[in-house]
Every structure is written in structure tokens, then in C-alpha cells.
Write a protein that holds these residues in place. Sequence first.
Motif, mmCIF file in Angstrom:
data_model
loop_
_atom_site.group_PDB
_atom_site.id
_atom_site.type_symbol
_atom_site.label_atom_id
_atom_site.label_comp_id
_atom_site.label_asym_id
_atom_site.label_seq_id
_atom_site.Cartn_x
_atom_site.Cartn_y
_atom_site.Cartn_z
ATOM 1 N N ASP A 93 -1.275 -2.503 -5.948
ATOM 2 C CA ASP A 93 -2.559 -3.138 -5.673
ATOM 3 C C ASP A 93 -2.365 -4.630 -5.415
ATOM 4 O O ASP A 93 -2.022 -5.382 -6.316
ATOM 5 C CB ASP A 93 -3.500 -2.922 -6.868
ATOM 6 C CG ASP A 93 -4.875 -3.536 -6.658
ATOM 7 O OD1 ASP A 93 -5.139 -4.029 -5.546
ATOM 8 O OD2 ASP A 93 -5.668 -3.526 -7.614
ATOM 9 N N CYS A 117 -4.813 -6.464 -4.117
ATOM 10 C CA CYS A 117 -6.157 -7.047 -4.072
ATOM 11 C C CYS A 117 -6.573 -7.570 -5.450
ATOM 12 O O CYS A 117 -6.502 -8.759 -5.732
ATOM 13 C CB CYS A 117 -7.143 -6.005 -3.561
ATOM 14 S SG CYS A 117 -8.818 -6.635 -3.345
ATOM 15 N N SER A 164 0.834 -1.206 0.000
ATOM 16 C CA SER A 164 0.000 0.000 0.000
ATOM 17 C C SER A 164 0.865 1.252 0.000
ATOM 18 O O SER A 164 0.562 2.242 -0.671
ATOM 19 C CB SER A 164 -0.931 -0.011 1.221
ATOM 20 O OG SER A 164 -1.711 1.149 1.279
ATOM 21 N N PHE A 205 -7.761 1.674 4.098
ATOM 22 C CA PHE A 205 -8.433 0.418 3.754
ATOM 23 C C PHE A 205 -9.905 0.439 4.179
ATOM 24 O O PHE A 205 -10.776 -0.034 3.441
ATOM 25 C CB PHE A 205 -7.727 -0.764 4.426
ATOM 26 C CG PHE A 205 -6.395 -1.117 3.824
ATOM 27 C CD1 PHE A 205 -5.896 -0.447 2.714
ATOM 28 C CD2 PHE A 205 -5.622 -2.139 4.364
ATOM 29 C CE1 PHE A 205 -4.659 -0.771 2.155
ATOM 30 C CE2 PHE A 205 -4.392 -2.482 3.812
ATOM 31 C CZ PHE A 205 -3.917 -1.792 2.704
ATOM 32 N N THR A 244 -8.574 -7.197 0.165
ATOM 33 C CA THR A 244 -8.497 -6.010 1.023
ATOM 34 C C THR A 244 -9.340 -6.200 2.270
ATOM 35 O O THR A 244 -8.954 -5.800 3.378
ATOM 36 C CB THR A 244 -8.961 -4.757 0.254
ATOM 37 O OG1 THR A 244 -8.142 -4.570 -0.889
ATOM 38 C CG2 THR A 244 -8.883 -3.521 1.129
ATOM 39 N N THR A 275 -7.659 -6.129 5.899
ATOM 40 C CA THR A 275 -8.098 -5.081 6.825
ATOM 41 C C THR A 275 -8.543 -5.680 8.155
ATOM 42 O O THR A 275 -8.172 -5.182 9.228
ATOM 43 C CB THR A 275 -9.240 -4.259 6.210
ATOM 44 O OG1 THR A 275 -8.809 -3.706 4.967
ATOM 45 C CG2 THR A 275 -9.656 -3.123 7.141
#
Length: 243
Positions: A29, A31, A24, A100, A202, A206
Motif C-alpha cells: 500500500d 497510499c 501494487s 485503481f 492513489t 491513477t
Amino acid sequence: METLEKITIGEYVAKDFRTAALFSKYGIDFCCNGNRSIEEACEKKAVNSNDLLKEIETVLALKSDSGIDFNSWPIDLLADYIEKTHHRYVVEKTPVLLQFLDKLSRVHGANHPELLEINELFKGCAGELAQHMKKEELILFPFVKKMVNATITDGVIEQPHFGTVENPIAMMMHEHDAEGERFRTIASLSNNYTPPADGCNTYKVTFAMLQEFEQDLHKHIHLENNILFPKATTLEKEFSAQL
């Protein structure tokens, strides 16, 4: 290093979610495009892949502090440790989690409205912890260090503007209770940090980061409530008895 380069970004995050914060940071990316190699992702973002791999190795090598006997430490050393370990952890992880959670709220909030409440709760936590840590770093911890230094040098300490160390300690403990309660609510809303079946990478990262944040907060609070604060109170009373 050569072996690490063959692992995809998504595989890194699956192996250790803490690497997600690194990706991040560099705008990579993990995800939707997690099937890329480090080299491919770094080339697109003009990031030095060797530097990123070294940072990943550092994260993967981090070990637990569970075997350390903190109770045997001088309290000025303990205050430094709390600041450089737990305060720094909060400073580093908070912006990543805020980013996030905002993303999850936008993408999944309609189907999972609890995300909106979790997001607001964590925003409140972030703001309160920032102020809480500053009060410790600027008021409480410096006084603790003055007391320790005075015992070493046979010096004297002036009465602080807050009267007795028990006053800021009582405030810090009250704030600890408030954040503990806030995270109990977050844990309940997130089903103990269990992402739903339709949760993307994600989403999973998170919730894992939130759980780690809570665990770190518990260690942070334990070191202060159960070790640092009682010893600081005892040390101040010893000074008072000598006057």
C-alpha cells in the motif's frame, strides 16, 4: 542501493508515479501507508527487498524514445517494436489502472461522480484495445512481415483472405479514432488529469498513469497511422505492379 532503501514508499511514488505499479504488483500500500521504508513493507509482505529495489531502479532508469528515427526502420522491425513496446505496455498497465479506478470509484465516487464515468470509459478502452492488438498480432503484422521477407528473398506472396492490406488498415485506423475520442472524453472529465484537492495518493497516481497511458497510445497510433500503415500499403502496391 543503500540510498534508495532510505526513501519511503510514498517518496518513490512522488518522485516517479510509475513505481506505483510495482508496489501494487506486490500488494504494498503506497497510499495510506506510504510513510514506510521499502525494507519494512517488504518484510510484512514477505517480498525480497533487493529484488524490488532492482525493479525500481529499472523503472527509474527508463528513458524516452523521442530521439529515435522510426521512419528509417524496416517495417517488419517497426511492427515488432510496436508489439513488444506499446502492446506490452497496454497489457502491463491495463490491469493496474482497472484496479485503481475501481478503488477510486468505491472510495470517492459519491463526491466525484465523474470517476464512475471515467472507470466505465477505461473498461471499454481496455476491452477494445485487447481485441485490436490481437487482430494486429495475428493478421496484419504477420502479413507485413511476409511482404518484407518476400522482398528480401525475391519470393511471392499469396493474396490474403482480407483482399488487400488496406482493408485491415482501414479497420485499425477507425479503431484508433474511437480510442482517441474515448481518451479525449476521459481527459475532459478528469480536468486534463488534474486530481482534486481532496485526492489521495492513489487518486494522483491513477490520473498520472491515465495521462501516461494516453501519451503512449498517441505514440502507438502515430507509429502505425503515419509510418507503418502507409509503407505497408506502398509495399503491397509494388508487389501488385510486378504481377
